[in-house]
Design a protein around this motif. Structure first.
Motif, PDB file in Angstrom:
ATOM      1  N   SER A  11     -27.806 107.422  33.682  1.00  0.00           N
ATOM      2  CA  SER A  11     -26.511 107.693  34.300  1.00  0.00           C
ATOM      3  C   SER A  11     -25.494 106.603  33.960  1.00  0.00           C
ATOM      4  CB  SER A  11     -26.668 107.776  35.818  1.00  0.00           C
ATOM      5  OG  SER A  11     -27.103 106.528  36.294  1.00  0.00           O
ATOM      6  N   PRO A  12     -24.196 106.983  33.761  1.00  0.00           N
ATOM      7  CA  PRO A  12     -23.198 105.960  33.466  1.00  0.00           C
ATOM      8  C   PRO A  12     -23.003 105.058  34.690  1.00  0.00           C
ATOM      9  CG  PRO A  12     -22.149 108.096  33.785  1.00  0.00           C
ATOM     10  CD  PRO A  12     -23.621 108.309  33.867  1.00  0.00           C
ATOM     11  N   VAL A  13     -22.599 103.793  34.453  1.00  0.00           N
ATOM     12  CA  VAL A  13     -22.553 102.863  35.563  1.00  0.00           C
ATOM     13  C   VAL A  13     -21.187 102.848  36.259  1.00  0.00           C
ATOM     14  CG1 VAL A  13     -24.444 101.294  35.096  1.00  0.00           C
ATOM     15  CG2 VAL A  13     -22.355 101.094  33.782  1.00  0.00           C
ATOM     16  N   THR A  14     -20.717 104.039  36.585  1.00  0.00           N
ATOM     17  CA  THR A  14     -19.407 104.132  37.222  1.00  0.00           C
ATOM     18  C   THR A  14     -19.411 103.477  38.599  1.00  0.00           C
ATOM     19  OG1 THR A  14     -20.136 106.307  37.846  1.00  0.00           O
ATOM     20  CG2 THR A  14     -18.509 106.201  36.080  1.00  0.00           C
ATOM     21  N   HIS A  15     -20.607 103.367  39.221  1.00  0.00           N
ATOM     22  CA  HIS A  15     -20.694 102.794  40.553  1.00  0.00           C
ATOM     23  C   HIS A  15     -20.541 101.278  40.551  1.00  0.00           C
ATOM     24  CE1 HIS A  15     -24.630 102.634  38.681  1.00  0.00           C
ATOM     25  NE2 HIS A  15     -24.855 101.577  39.423  1.00  0.00           N
ATOM     26  N   LEU A  16     -20.559 100.661  39.356  1.00  0.00           N
ATOM     27  CA  LEU A  16     -20.545  99.206  39.287  1.00  0.00           C
ATOM     28  C   LEU A  16     -19.145  98.663  39.557  1.00  0.00           C
ATOM     29  CD1 LEU A  16     -22.338  96.740  38.581  1.00  0.00           C
ATOM     30  CD2 LEU A  16     -21.629  97.044  36.214  1.00  0.00           C
ATOM     31  N   ASN A 288     -17.929  91.323  21.930  1.00  0.00           N
ATOM     32  CA  ASN A 288     -18.372  92.668  22.311  1.00  0.00           C
ATOM     33  C   ASN A 288     -19.135  93.359  21.170  1.00  0.00           C
ATOM     34  OD1 ASN A 288     -17.285  92.206  24.802  1.00  0.00           O
ATOM     35  ND2 ASN A 288     -15.358  93.276  24.406  1.00  0.00           N
ATOM     36  N   ASP A 289     -18.705  93.092  19.918  1.00  0.00           N
ATOM     37  CA  ASP A 289     -19.456  93.652  18.786  1.00  0.00           C
ATOM     38  C   ASP A 289     -20.863  93.058  18.725  1.00  0.00           C
ATOM     39  OD1 ASP A 289     -17.428  95.319  18.100  1.00  0.00           O
ATOM     40  OD2 ASP A 289     -16.727  94.155  16.368  1.00  0.00           O
ATOM     41  N   ALA A 290     -20.983  91.780  19.083  1.00  0.00           N
ATOM     42  CA  ALA A 290     -22.311  91.146  19.097  1.00  0.00           C
ATOM     43  C   ALA A 290     -23.194  91.839  20.136  1.00  0.00           C
ATOM     44  CB  ALA A 290     -22.184  89.658  19.411  1.00  0.00           C
ATOM     45  N   LEU A 291     -22.624  92.140  21.309  1.00  0.00           N
ATOM     46  CA  LEU A 291     -23.409  92.855  22.328  1.00  0.00           C
ATOM     47  C   LEU A 291     -23.861  94.206  21.787  1.00  0.00           C
ATOM     48  CD1 LEU A 291     -21.412  92.264  25.672  1.00  0.00           C
ATOM     49  CD2 LEU A 291     -23.401  91.009  24.823  1.00  0.00           C
ATOM     50  N   ARG A 292     -22.928  94.921  21.133  1.00  0.00           N
ATOM     51  CA  ARG A 292     -23.269  96.260  20.594  1.00  0.00           C
ATOM     52  C   ARG A 292     -24.397  96.142  19.572  1.00  0.00           C
ATOM     53  NH1 ARG A 292     -17.485  96.580  20.607  1.00  0.00           N
ATOM     54  NH2 ARG A 292     -16.829  97.919  22.330  1.00  0.00           N
ATOM     55  N   PHE A 293     -24.264  95.147  18.657  1.00  0.00           N
ATOM     56  CA  PHE A 293     -25.279  94.981  17.613  1.00  0.00           C
ATOM     57  C   PHE A 293     -26.643  94.677  18.235  1.00  0.00           C
ATOM     58  CE2 PHE A 293     -27.789  92.404  14.708  1.00  0.00           C
ATOM     59  CZ  PHE A 293     -27.777  93.196  13.558  1.00  0.00           C
ATOM     60  N   CYS A 294     -26.648  93.752  19.193  1.00  0.00           N
ATOM     61  CA  CYS A 294     -27.937  93.331  19.782  1.00  0.00           C
ATOM     62  C   CYS A 294     -28.579  94.478  20.558  1.00  0.00           C
ATOM     63  CB  CYS A 294     -27.736  92.122  20.689  1.00  0.00           C
ATOM     64  SG  CYS A 294     -27.253  90.652  19.773  1.00  0.00           S
ATOM     65  N   VAL A 295     -27.769  95.201  21.321  1.00  0.00           N
ATOM     66  CA  VAL A 295     -28.349  96.303  22.105  1.00  0.00           C
ATOM     67  C   VAL A 295     -28.900  97.384  21.156  1.00  0.00           C
ATOM     68  CG1 VAL A 295     -27.828  98.165  23.727  1.00  0.00           C
ATOM     69  CG2 VAL A 295     -27.024  95.860  24.199  1.00  0.00           C
ATOM     70  N   ALA A 317     -23.291  96.503  30.616  1.00  0.00           N
ATOM     71  CA  ALA A 317     -23.913  97.430  31.580  1.00  0.00           C
ATOM     72  C   ALA A 317     -23.842  98.862  31.045  1.00  0.00           C
ATOM     73  CB  ALA A 317     -23.206  97.321  32.926  1.00  0.00           C
ATOM     74  N   ASP A 318     -22.693  99.231  30.476  1.00  0.00           N
ATOM     75  CA  ASP A 318     -22.540 100.585  29.914  1.00  0.00           C
ATOM     76  C   ASP A 318     -23.499 100.809  28.739  1.00  0.00           C
ATOM     77  OD1 ASP A 318     -20.637 101.340  31.727  1.00  0.00           O
ATOM     78  OD2 ASP A 318     -18.920 100.903  30.431  1.00  0.00           O
ATOM     79  N   LEU A 319     -23.613  99.776  27.872  1.00  0.00           N
ATOM     80  CA  LEU A 319     -24.503  99.905  26.712  1.00  0.00           C
ATOM     81  C   LEU A 319     -25.952 100.090  27.154  1.00  0.00           C
ATOM     82  CD1 LEU A 319     -23.008  97.110  24.393  1.00  0.00           C
ATOM     83  CD2 LEU A 319     -22.997  99.574  23.929  1.00  0.00           C
ATOM     84  N   ILE A 320     -26.334  99.366  28.200  1.00  0.00           N
ATOM     85  CA  ILE A 320     -27.706  99.495  28.719  1.00  0.00           C
ATOM     86  C   ILE A 320     -27.939 100.940  29.161  1.00  0.00           C
ATOM     87  CG2 ILE A 320     -29.204  98.810  30.663  1.00  0.00           C
ATOM     88  CD1 ILE A 320     -27.904  95.999  30.476  1.00  0.00           C
ATOM     89  N   SER A 321     -26.939 101.447  29.874  1.00  0.00           N
ATOM     90  CA  SER A 321     -27.060 102.810  30.396  1.00  0.00           C
ATOM     91  C   SER A 321     -27.057 103.847  29.262  1.00  0.00           C
ATOM     92  CB  SER A 321     -25.905 103.031  31.371  1.00  0.00           C
ATOM     93  OG  SER A 321     -25.776 104.363  31.659  1.00  0.00           O
ATOM     94  N   GLU A 322     -26.082 103.734  28.342  1.00  0.00           N
ATOM     95  CA  GLU A 322     -25.967 104.714  27.247  1.00  0.00           C
ATOM     96  C   GLU A 322     -27.204 104.751  26.361  1.00  0.00           C
ATOM     97  OE1 GLU A 322     -21.269 103.764  26.946  1.00  0.00           O
ATOM     98  OE2 GLU A 322     -22.457 103.484  25.110  1.00  0.00           O
ATOM     99  N   ASN A 323     -27.839 103.578  26.216  1.00  0.00           N
ATOM    100  CA  ASN A 323     -29.021 103.505  25.333  1.00  0.00           C
ATOM    101  C   ASN A 323     -30.327 103.711  26.090  1.00  0.00           C
ATOM    102  OD1 ASN A 323     -28.155 102.585  22.418  1.00  0.00           O
ATOM    103  ND2 ASN A 323     -26.802 101.551  23.863  1.00  0.00           N
TER     104      ASN A 323
END
Ligand SMILES: Cc1cc2nc3c(=O)[nH]c(=O)nc-3n(C[C@H](O)[C@H](O)[C@H](O)COP(=O)(O)OP(=O)(O)OC[C@H]3O[C@@H](n4cnc5c(N)ncnc54)[C@H](O)[C@@H]3O)c2cc1C
Length: 402
Positions: A11-16, A288-295, A317-323
Protein backbone atom coordinates in the motif's frame (compact mmCIF):
# COMPACT_ATOMS: atom_id res chain seq x y z
CA UNK A 1 2.26 -15.05 5.22
CA UNK A 2 -1.34 -13.83 5.74
CA UNK A 3 -2.88 -12.30 2.60
CA UNK A 4 -3.48 -8.93 4.20
CA UNK A 5 0.23 -8.65 5.17
CA UNK A 6 1.23 -8.57 1.48
CA UNK A 7 -1.47 -5.97 0.86
CA UNK A 8 -0.16 -3.84 3.69
CA UNK A 9 3.37 -3.81 2.32
CA UNK A 10 2.17 -2.87 -1.15
CA UNK A 11 0.00 0.00 0.00
CA UNK A 12 1.21 3.57 -0.71
CA UNK A 13 2.34 5.42 2.40
CA UNK A 14 -0.23 8.17 2.21
CA UNK A 15 -0.82 7.79 5.96
CA UNK A 16 2.73 8.92 6.74
CA UNK A 17 2.68 12.40 8.26
CA UNK A 18 5.68 14.24 9.64
CA UNK A 19 3.50 16.91 11.23
CA UNK A 20 2.33 14.79 14.14
CA UNK A 21 4.14 16.44 17.05
CA UNK A 22 2.31 14.31 19.60
CA UNK A 23 4.13 11.22 18.29
CA UNK A 24 7.34 13.18 17.71
CA UNK A 25 7.59 14.41 21.32
CA UNK A 26 5.82 11.59 23.16
CA UNK A 27 9.12 10.73 24.86
CA UNK A 28 9.67 14.34 26.05
CA UNK A 29 8.28 15.49 29.39
CA UNK A 30 6.81 19.00 29.68
CA UNK A 31 9.99 20.01 31.47
CA UNK A 32 12.24 18.60 28.72
CA UNK A 33 10.14 20.37 26.11
CA UNK A 34 10.39 23.67 27.96
CA UNK A 35 14.16 23.25 28.20
CA UNK A 36 14.36 22.48 24.47
CA UNK A 37 12.16 25.52 23.74
CA UNK A 38 14.53 27.91 25.54
CA UNK A 39 17.58 26.22 24.10
CA UNK A 40 16.35 26.64 20.51
CA UNK A 41 15.17 30.22 21.26
CA UNK A 42 18.75 31.06 22.24
CA UNK A 43 20.25 29.11 19.34
CA UNK A 44 17.88 31.02 17.00
CA UNK A 45 19.80 34.22 17.72
CA UNK A 46 22.50 34.30 15.05
CA UNK A 47 24.77 36.65 16.95
CA UNK A 48 24.85 34.41 20.04
CA UNK A 49 25.72 31.39 17.95
CA UNK A 50 28.54 33.37 16.32
CA UNK A 51 30.11 34.63 19.54
CA UNK A 52 29.21 31.58 21.68
CA UNK A 53 31.88 29.11 20.47
CA UNK A 54 34.98 31.32 21.03
CA UNK A 55 33.69 32.46 24.44
CA UNK A 56 32.87 28.90 25.50
CA UNK A 57 36.21 27.53 24.27
CA UNK A 58 38.04 30.27 26.14
CA UNK A 59 36.04 29.70 29.33
CA UNK A 60 36.70 25.94 29.24
CA UNK A 61 40.39 26.54 28.51
CA UNK A 62 40.97 28.84 31.47
CA UNK A 63 38.96 26.51 33.70
CA UNK A 64 35.84 28.61 34.36
CA UNK A 65 33.19 26.35 35.93
CA UNK A 66 30.82 26.30 32.94
CA UNK A 67 30.84 22.57 32.20
CA UNK A 68 27.84 22.04 34.50
CA UNK A 69 25.87 24.67 32.60
CA UNK A 70 26.78 23.15 29.21
CA UNK A 71 25.94 19.66 30.44
CA UNK A 72 22.50 20.72 31.71
CA UNK A 73 21.56 22.56 28.50
CA UNK A 74 22.90 22.06 24.97
CA UNK A 75 24.85 18.86 25.83
CA UNK A 76 21.77 17.29 27.42
CA UNK A 77 19.70 18.00 24.33
CA UNK A 78 22.12 16.76 21.66
CA UNK A 79 24.19 14.13 23.53
CA UNK A 80 23.46 10.95 25.46
CA UNK A 81 26.04 11.49 28.21
CA UNK A 82 29.75 11.48 28.87
CA UNK A 83 29.99 7.68 28.99
CA UNK A 84 28.14 4.72 27.43
CA UNK A 85 26.50 4.04 30.79
CA UNK A 86 25.19 7.60 30.96
CA UNK A 87 23.48 7.04 27.59
CA UNK A 88 21.24 4.28 29.01
CA UNK A 89 18.29 6.61 29.70
CA UNK A 90 18.41 8.05 26.18
CA UNK A 91 18.67 4.56 24.66
CA UNK A 92 15.62 3.48 26.64
CA UNK A 93 13.60 6.61 25.79
CA UNK A 94 14.29 6.29 22.06
CA UNK A 95 13.50 2.59 22.04
CA UNK A 96 10.15 3.19 23.72
CA UNK A 97 9.28 5.17 20.60
CA UNK A 98 10.58 2.38 18.34
CA UNK A 99 13.82 4.23 17.54
CA UNK A 100 17.23 2.59 17.84
CA UNK A 101 20.46 4.18 19.04
CA UNK A 102 23.76 4.55 17.20
CA UNK A 103 26.35 5.32 19.89
CA UNK A 104 28.72 7.90 18.43
CA UNK A 105 31.90 8.44 20.43
CA UNK A 106 32.55 12.06 19.53
CA UNK A 107 36.27 12.68 19.75
CA UNK A 108 37.63 14.90 16.96
CA UNK A 109 40.95 16.27 15.75
CA UNK A 110 43.35 14.40 18.05
CA UNK A 111 46.88 13.43 17.00
CA UNK A 112 48.15 11.22 19.77
CA UNK A 113 48.73 7.46 19.35
CA UNK A 114 47.55 6.67 22.89
CA UNK A 115 44.30 8.59 22.27
CA UNK A 116 43.80 6.71 18.97
CA UNK A 117 44.20 3.36 20.78
CA UNK A 118 41.82 4.54 23.46
CA UNK A 119 39.25 5.61 20.84
CA UNK A 120 39.54 2.21 19.11
CA UNK A 121 38.89 0.53 22.49
CA UNK A 122 35.92 2.82 23.18
CA UNK A 123 34.36 2.08 19.75
CA UNK A 124 34.78 -1.62 20.44
CA UNK A 125 32.90 -1.01 23.72
CA UNK A 126 30.01 0.53 21.74
CA UNK A 127 29.87 -2.69 19.70
CA UNK A 128 29.87 -4.72 22.91
CA UNK A 129 27.08 -2.51 24.25
CA UNK A 130 25.06 -3.18 21.08
CA UNK A 131 25.64 -6.94 21.25
CA UNK A 132 22.34 -8.62 22.13
CA UNK A 133 20.39 -5.34 22.52
CA UNK A 134 17.92 -4.53 19.74
CA UNK A 135 17.79 -0.94 21.04
CA UNK A 136 21.33 -0.43 19.67
CA UNK A 137 21.16 -1.91 16.17
CA UNK A 138 24.11 -0.20 14.43
CA UNK A 139 27.45 1.34 15.44
CA UNK A 140 29.70 3.98 13.89
CA UNK A 141 33.18 5.51 13.86
CA UNK A 142 35.32 8.10 12.11
CA UNK A 143 38.70 7.09 10.68
CA UNK A 144 40.14 10.40 12.00
CA UNK A 145 39.20 9.13 15.47
CA UNK A 146 41.80 6.36 15.10
CA UNK A 147 44.39 7.99 12.83
CA UNK A 148 46.14 11.31 12.28
CA UNK A 149 44.43 13.63 9.77
CA UNK A 150 47.65 14.79 8.12
CA UNK A 151 48.81 11.20 7.64
CA UNK A 152 45.54 10.38 5.85
CA UNK A 153 46.02 13.53 3.77
CA UNK A 154 49.48 12.39 2.71
CA UNK A 155 48.08 8.99 1.74
CA UNK A 156 45.34 10.63 -0.31
CA UNK A 157 47.99 12.63 -2.19
CA UNK A 158 49.89 9.38 -2.82
CA UNK A 159 52.92 11.06 -1.24
CA UNK A 160 55.90 8.93 -0.20
CA UNK A 161 55.70 8.00 3.48
CA UNK A 162 58.69 7.99 5.81
CA UNK A 163 59.54 4.74 7.62
CA UNK A 164 57.86 6.07 10.80
CA UNK A 165 54.75 7.07 8.85
CA UNK A 166 54.56 3.61 7.30
CA UNK A 167 54.54 2.10 10.82
CA UNK A 168 51.96 4.67 11.91
CA UNK A 169 49.73 3.82 8.91
CA UNK A 170 49.93 0.10 9.71
CA UNK A 171 48.63 0.92 13.19
CA UNK A 172 45.71 2.90 11.75
CA UNK A 173 44.82 0.01 9.43
CA UNK A 174 45.05 -2.42 12.35
CA UNK A 175 42.70 -0.26 14.49
CA UNK A 176 40.14 -0.15 11.67
CA UNK A 177 40.51 -3.90 11.23
CA UNK A 178 40.08 -4.51 14.99
CA UNK A 179 36.82 -2.54 14.98
CA UNK A 180 35.38 -4.19 11.87
CA UNK A 181 36.44 -7.66 13.01
CA UNK A 182 34.70 -7.10 16.34
CA UNK A 183 31.58 -5.96 14.45
CA UNK A 184 31.74 -9.09 12.29
CA UNK A 185 32.19 -11.45 15.25
CA UNK A 186 29.32 -9.89 17.19
CA UNK A 187 27.15 -9.51 14.07
CA UNK A 188 26.62 -5.76 14.68
CA UNK A 189 26.84 -3.47 11.63
CA UNK A 190 29.39 -0.67 11.82
CA UNK A 191 29.33 2.48 9.66
CA UNK A 192 32.38 4.50 8.67
CA UNK A 193 31.60 8.23 8.55
CA UNK A 194 32.63 10.32 5.52
CA UNK A 195 34.94 13.28 6.04
CA UNK A 196 36.80 15.91 3.95
CA UNK A 197 37.49 15.10 0.25
CA UNK A 198 41.24 15.42 0.74
CA UNK A 199 41.30 12.35 3.02
CA UNK A 200 38.24 10.55 1.67
CA UNK A 201 39.97 8.42 -1.00
CA UNK A 202 41.95 6.71 1.76
CA UNK A 203 38.82 6.21 3.85
CA UNK A 204 36.96 4.80 0.82
CA UNK A 205 39.76 2.29 0.14
CA UNK A 206 39.79 1.16 3.77
CA UNK A 207 36.00 0.83 3.80
CA UNK A 208 35.87 -1.20 0.58
CA UNK A 209 38.64 -3.45 1.85
CA UNK A 210 36.67 -4.07 5.06
CA UNK A 211 33.47 -4.76 3.08
CA UNK A 212 35.28 -7.31 0.91
CA UNK A 213 36.41 -9.11 4.05
CA UNK A 214 33.32 -8.92 6.22
CA UNK A 215 30.25 -8.39 3.99
CA UNK A 216 30.20 -11.73 2.18
CA UNK A 217 27.04 -12.96 3.90
CA UNK A 218 25.49 -9.75 5.16
CA UNK A 219 26.14 -6.03 5.49
CA UNK A 220 28.45 -5.55 8.46
CA UNK A 221 30.58 -2.62 7.26
CA UNK A 222 29.02 0.50 5.68
CA UNK A 223 30.86 3.30 3.91
CA UNK A 224 29.33 6.81 3.69
CA UNK A 225 28.53 8.59 0.42
CA UNK A 226 28.19 12.41 0.43
CA UNK A 227 25.78 13.41 -2.29
CA UNK A 228 26.78 17.10 -2.19
CA UNK A 229 29.77 15.84 -4.15
CA UNK A 230 29.14 15.70 -7.89
CA UNK A 231 31.09 12.44 -8.27
CA UNK A 232 29.43 10.33 -5.58
CA UNK A 233 26.41 8.93 -7.41
CA UNK A 234 28.91 7.42 -9.86
CA UNK A 235 30.92 6.05 -6.88
CA UNK A 236 27.91 4.21 -5.49
CA UNK A 237 27.27 2.65 -8.89
CA UNK A 238 30.93 1.64 -9.32
CA UNK A 239 31.13 0.21 -5.78
CA UNK A 240 27.91 -1.70 -6.37
CA UNK A 241 29.44 -3.24 -9.50
CA UNK A 242 32.56 -4.17 -7.53
CA UNK A 243 30.37 -5.73 -4.83
CA UNK A 244 28.53 -7.81 -7.46
CA UNK A 245 31.79 -8.86 -9.16
CA UNK A 246 33.51 -9.79 -5.91
CA UNK A 247 30.48 -11.26 -4.17
CA UNK A 248 29.87 -9.00 -1.20
CA UNK A 249 27.00 -6.80 0.03
CA UNK A 250 27.57 -3.07 -0.35
CA UNK A 251 26.85 -1.15 2.87
CA UNK A 252 26.01 2.48 2.03
CA UNK A 253 25.15 5.28 4.42
CA UNK A 254 23.85 8.06 2.21
CA UNK A 255 24.15 11.67 3.39
CA UNK A 256 24.27 15.08 1.72
CA UNK A 257 27.55 16.09 3.40
CA UNK A 258 28.69 18.26 6.28
CA UNK A 259 31.74 20.17 5.05
CA UNK A 260 30.40 22.21 2.12
CA UNK A 261 31.82 25.61 3.06
CA UNK A 262 35.20 24.19 4.03
CA UNK A 263 35.36 22.23 0.74
CA UNK A 264 34.51 25.23 -1.42
CA UNK A 265 36.91 27.52 0.45
CA UNK A 266 39.84 25.10 0.12
CA UNK A 267 39.15 24.52 -3.59
CA UNK A 268 39.07 28.29 -4.20
CA UNK A 269 42.22 28.93 -2.15
CA UNK A 270 44.31 26.19 -3.74
CA UNK A 271 42.73 26.67 -7.19
CA UNK A 272 41.14 23.34 -8.12
CA UNK A 273 37.52 22.75 -9.25
CA UNK A 274 35.15 22.48 -6.29
CA UNK A 275 34.08 18.88 -5.61
CA UNK A 276 30.68 20.21 -4.47
CA UNK A 277 27.56 20.26 -6.65
CA UNK A 278 26.71 23.60 -8.29
CA UNK A 279 23.62 24.09 -6.12
CA UNK A 280 21.34 22.52 -3.51
CA UNK A 281 18.89 21.13 -6.04
CA UNK A 282 21.71 19.19 -7.75
CA UNK A 283 22.66 17.71 -4.35
CA UNK A 284 19.00 16.86 -3.68
CA UNK A 285 18.64 15.24 -7.10
CA UNK A 286 21.70 13.02 -6.64
CA UNK A 287 20.62 12.16 -3.09
CA UNK A 288 17.23 10.99 -4.27
CA UNK A 289 18.68 9.23 -7.33
CA UNK A 290 21.05 7.38 -4.99
CA UNK A 291 18.06 6.20 -2.94
CA UNK A 292 16.31 5.03 -6.14
CA UNK A 293 19.43 3.19 -7.34
CA UNK A 294 20.02 1.48 -3.99
CA UNK A 295 16.41 0.43 -3.52
CA UNK A 296 16.41 -1.01 -7.05
CA UNK A 297 19.35 -3.24 -5.95
CA UNK A 298 18.26 -3.80 -2.37
CA UNK A 299 19.28 -7.46 -2.34
CA UNK A 300 22.91 -6.41 -2.88
CA UNK A 301 22.97 -2.98 -1.18
CA UNK A 302 22.11 -2.18 2.43
CA UNK A 303 21.34 1.49 3.02
CA UNK A 304 21.16 3.89 5.90
CA UNK A 305 19.58 7.18 4.81
CA UNK A 306 21.22 9.73 7.12
CA UNK A 307 19.05 12.78 6.54
CA UNK A 308 16.74 15.37 8.09
CA UNK A 309 15.20 16.12 4.71
CA UNK A 310 11.48 15.37 4.70
CA UNK A 311 11.19 14.91 0.94
CA UNK A 312 14.01 12.35 0.88
CA UNK A 313 12.50 10.46 3.84
CA UNK A 314 9.11 10.43 2.15
CA UNK A 315 10.65 9.32 -1.15
CA UNK A 316 12.42 6.41 0.57
CA UNK A 317 9.22 5.39 2.35
CA UNK A 318 7.39 5.47 -1.01
CA UNK A 319 10.15 3.45 -2.71
CA UNK A 320 9.96 0.82 0.02
CA UNK A 321 6.23 0.57 -0.50
CA UNK A 322 6.30 0.60 -4.34
CA UNK A 323 8.96 -2.11 -4.42
CA UNK A 324 7.03 -4.29 -1.94
CA UNK A 325 9.93 -4.25 0.51
CA UNK A 326 9.17 -5.17 4.11
CA UNK A 327 9.59 -1.91 6.12
CA UNK A 328 11.59 -3.98 8.61
CA UNK A 329 14.01 -5.27 5.97
CA UNK A 330 17.44 -4.86 7.65
CA UNK A 331 18.79 -3.43 4.37
CA UNK A 332 16.88 -0.15 4.83
CA UNK A 333 17.33 2.22 7.74
CA UNK A 334 16.40 5.87 8.26
CA UNK A 335 18.72 7.81 10.54
CA UNK A 336 18.74 11.22 12.20
CA UNK A 337 20.78 12.93 14.93
CA UNK A 338 19.66 13.01 18.57
CA UNK A 339 17.80 16.22 19.39
CA UNK A 340 16.87 16.93 15.77
CA UNK A 341 13.99 15.99 13.47
CA UNK A 342 12.11 13.90 16.01
CA UNK A 343 9.06 14.50 13.83
CA UNK A 344 10.74 12.34 11.17
CA UNK A 345 12.29 9.69 13.43
CA UNK A 346 9.28 8.95 15.61
CA UNK A 347 6.65 9.20 12.89
CA UNK A 348 8.68 6.86 10.67
CA UNK A 349 9.16 4.42 13.55
CA UNK A 350 5.46 4.68 14.35
CA UNK A 351 4.74 3.67 10.73
CA UNK A 352 6.96 0.60 11.32
CA UNK A 353 10.12 1.63 9.44
CA UNK A 354 13.63 0.91 10.75
CA UNK A 355 14.94 4.09 12.38
CA UNK A 356 18.03 4.75 14.47
CA UNK A 357 19.42 8.02 15.80
CA UNK A 358 23.07 8.99 16.32
CA UNK A 359 23.57 9.47 20.06
CA UNK A 360 26.86 11.32 20.45
CA UNK A 361 28.67 10.91 23.74
CA UNK A 362 32.05 11.70 25.26
CA UNK A 363 33.75 14.18 27.57
CA UNK A 364 32.09 17.61 27.33
CA UNK A 365 35.24 19.37 26.13
CA UNK A 366 35.67 16.82 23.33
CA UNK A 367 32.11 17.15 22.01
CA UNK A 368 32.09 20.97 21.94
CA UNK A 369 32.88 21.20 18.17
CA UNK A 370 29.94 18.85 17.51
CA UNK A 371 27.63 20.97 19.68
CA UNK A 372 28.68 24.21 17.96
CA UNK A 373 27.89 22.66 14.56
CA UNK A 374 24.40 21.68 15.76
CA UNK A 375 23.85 25.21 17.08
CA UNK A 376 24.94 26.74 13.76
CA UNK A 377 22.59 24.46 11.82
CA UNK A 378 19.64 25.61 13.91
CA UNK A 379 19.98 29.38 13.73
CA UNK A 380 17.15 31.42 12.26
CA UNK A 381 17.16 31.73 8.47
CA UNK A 382 15.88 35.08 7.17
CA UNK A 383 14.29 35.90 10.52
CA UNK A 384 12.21 32.69 10.51
CA UNK A 385 12.01 30.35 13.46
CA UNK A 386 14.17 27.27 12.84
CA UNK A 387 12.26 24.11 11.93
CA UNK A 388 13.06 22.49 15.29
CA UNK A 389 11.81 25.50 17.25
CA UNK A 390 8.56 25.72 15.29
CA UNK A 391 7.84 22.03 15.98
CA UNK A 392 8.49 22.49 19.70
CA UNK A 393 6.22 25.55 19.76
CA UNK A 394 3.51 23.55 17.97
CA UNK A 395 3.72 20.70 20.49
CA UNK A 396 3.73 23.03 23.53
CA UNK A 397 0.58 24.69 22.15
CA UNK A 398 -1.04 21.30 21.62
CA UNK A 399 -0.29 20.25 25.20
CA UNK A 400 -1.51 23.43 26.84
CA UNK A 401 -4.41 23.85 24.42
CA UNK A 402 -3.61 27.53 23.78
C1 LIG B 1 22.48 10.07 10.70
C2 LIG B 1 23.37 11.05 10.01
C3 LIG B 1 24.68 10.71 9.72
C4 LIG B 1 25.53 11.62 9.09
N1 LIG B 1 26.80 11.26 8.76
C5 LIG B 1 27.59 12.11 8.06
C6 LIG B 1 28.88 11.72 7.59
O1 LIG B 1 29.36 10.62 7.84
N2 LIG B 1 29.60 12.62 6.87
C7 LIG B 1 29.11 13.87 6.54
O2 LIG B 1 29.78 14.63 5.84
N3 LIG B 1 27.90 14.26 6.98
C8 LIG B 1 27.13 13.42 7.72
N4 LIG B 1 25.89 13.83 8.14
C9 LIG B 1 25.46 15.24 7.94
C10 LIG B 1 24.80 15.38 6.58
O3 LIG B 1 25.78 15.20 5.60
C11 LIG B 1 24.15 16.76 6.37
O4 LIG B 1 25.08 17.78 6.61
C12 LIG B 1 22.94 17.05 7.21
O5 LIG B 1 22.23 15.88 7.53
C13 LIG B 1 22.03 18.02 6.45
O6 LIG B 1 21.53 17.43 5.27
P1 LIG B 1 20.06 16.81 5.15
O7 LIG B 1 20.01 15.77 4.13
O8 LIG B 1 19.70 16.36 6.52
O9 LIG B 1 19.09 18.00 4.86
P2 LIG B 1 18.94 19.29 3.96
O10 LIG B 1 18.69 20.38 4.94
O11 LIG B 1 17.96 19.05 2.89
O12 LIG B 1 20.31 19.56 3.25
C14 LIG B 1 21.31 20.40 3.72
C15 LIG B 1 22.57 19.91 3.05
O13 LIG B 1 22.46 20.08 1.63
C16 LIG B 1 23.74 20.36 1.08
N5 LIG B 1 23.68 21.70 0.47
C17 LIG B 1 23.13 22.83 0.99
N6 LIG B 1 23.28 23.87 0.14
C18 LIG B 1 23.93 23.39 -0.93
C19 LIG B 1 24.41 24.00 -2.14
N7 LIG B 1 24.22 25.30 -2.39
N8 LIG B 1 25.04 23.22 -3.03
C20 LIG B 1 25.24 21.88 -2.78
N9 LIG B 1 24.83 21.26 -1.66
C21 LIG B 1 24.19 22.01 -0.74
C22 LIG B 1 24.72 20.33 2.25
O14 LIG B 1 25.24 19.03 2.33
C23 LIG B 1 23.84 20.62 3.45
O15 LIG B 1 24.38 20.09 4.65
C24 LIG B 1 25.05 12.92 8.76
C25 LIG B 1 23.73 13.26 9.07
C26 LIG B 1 22.88 12.35 9.67
C27 LIG B 1 21.47 12.74 9.96
Amino acid sequence: MPANETDLKASPVTHLSFENTEIAFRHSSNFALKRAYWLFRIINVNLLVKIGPPITNFAVKIGLPIKGLIKATIFRHFCGGETIKECDTTIKNLYEGGVGTILDYSIEGEDDEAIFDNTRDEIIKTIERADGDKAVPITVFKVTGVGRFSLLEKLDERAVLTADEKTEWKKVQQRVLDICEKAYKTDIPVMIDAEETWIQKTIDCLALDMMERFNKQKAIVYNTYQMYRHDKLASIKADYQQAVDEGFILGAKIVRGAYMEKERKRAAEIGYPSPIQPDKSAADKDYNDALRFCVAHIDKIAIVAGTHNEDSCRLLADLISENHIDPNNPHVYFSQLLGMSDNLSFNLANANYNVAKYVPYGPIKAVLPYLFRRAQENTAIAGQMSRELSLIVKERKRRTGI
